[in-house]
Structures are given as C-alpha cells and as structure tokens.
Motif scaffolding. Structure first.
Motif, PDB file in Angstrom:
ATOM      1  N   SER A  29       0.867  -1.164   0.000  1.00 18.27           N
ATOM      2  CA  SER A  29       0.000   0.000   0.000  1.00 18.27           C
ATOM      3  C   SER A  29       0.908   1.219   0.000  1.00 18.27           C
ATOM      4  N   ASP A  52      -2.768   8.275  -3.155  1.00 15.36           N
ATOM      5  CA  ASP A  52      -3.662   7.154  -3.427  1.00 15.36           C
ATOM      6  C   ASP A  52      -5.114   7.599  -3.427  1.00 15.36           C
ATOM      7  N   ASN A  72      -3.335   2.400  -9.017  1.00 13.60           N
ATOM      8  CA  ASN A  72      -3.116   1.889  -7.665  1.00 13.60           C
ATOM      9  C   ASN A  72      -3.080   0.369  -7.625  1.00 13.60           C
ATOM     10  N   ASN A  75       0.301  -0.572  -8.667  1.00 21.12           N
ATOM     11  CA  ASN A  75       1.404   0.178  -8.041  1.00 21.12           C
ATOM     12  C   ASN A  75       2.324   0.779  -9.100  1.00 21.12           C
TER      13      ASN A  75
END
Length: 120
Positions: A29, A52, A72, A75
């Motif tokens: 994340s 994000d 997202n 990544n």
C-alpha cells in the motif's frame, strides 16, 4: 523488498513528448507516488506527485505540460511529458512515499533514475 523500476527516459528534441513509467514490485500500500528530477549542479526537486486518494500536485514549471497518473492496483505511476524544453533535461527519479505492507510501515523508496535529455 521494495523495488522501483523506471522506464521511458531518452533523448528527444524540444517540443516532443516522453512518457515515463515506474512500477513498484510486490504487494504494497503506497500513500503517494511521484516524480522528482535532478539536473547537474542542482538539487533534486519535485516534478509531480499523486496520492492514493487521487490528489495531484505539480511543480509550477511543468504545469499544463506534464501529467501524472497512477494505477493503484498495479502500483504503477506514469508521467506524460509534453512540449519538452531543454530545461526539462535531468535525471528523473520515481518515489514511493509511505509504503505499507500488511499494515506495517516500511518507509519511503526511490528508483534508480532515468535520464531525460532534450535537445534544442
């Protein structure tokens, strides 16, 4: 291990375009991803950054010419650079800020850099 792999740099003429890509390996994340650049004899500075949550910010010198986008799920962050100028020439670095894995904070990470050269 967090690794950032950049691609897309190169040599272009003034007025042309380039697209940079940066992929962060692994499942993480990442709060923000961005691009920074460093020209010879100058400090590294922000080019563009995307959170994000979808917020973006740009250096004044690249507004209306560069666009940052982020996937997202993958990544991955991109930097579309249009109307390039000789003063845009620099090493461009990808950054992953506030990287988490399984809820644990890992830190901030940098890519190895990709050279962008703009001839006049």
């Amino acid at each position: 291990q967090v690794q950032l792999v950049e691609s897309g740099g190169g040599l272009v003429q003034a007025g042309e375009s380039l697209r940079l890509s940066c992929v962060v390996s692994g499942s993480f994340s990442i709060r923000a991803m961005g691009w920074y650049r460093q020209a010879p004899g100058k400090q590294r500075g922000l080019v563009a950054r995307a959170t994000d949550g979808g917020n973006t910010n740009y250096a004044d010198s690249v507004k209306d010419r560069f666009t940052i986008s982020r996937d997202n799920a993958k990544n991955t962050v991109y930097l579309q650079m249009n109307s390039l100028k000789p003063e845009d020439a620099a090493v461009y670095y990808c950054a992953a800020e506030s990287v988490y894995s399984g809820g644990y904070y890992l830190g901030d990470y940098w890519g190895q850099g990709t050279q962008v050269t703009v001839s006049s």
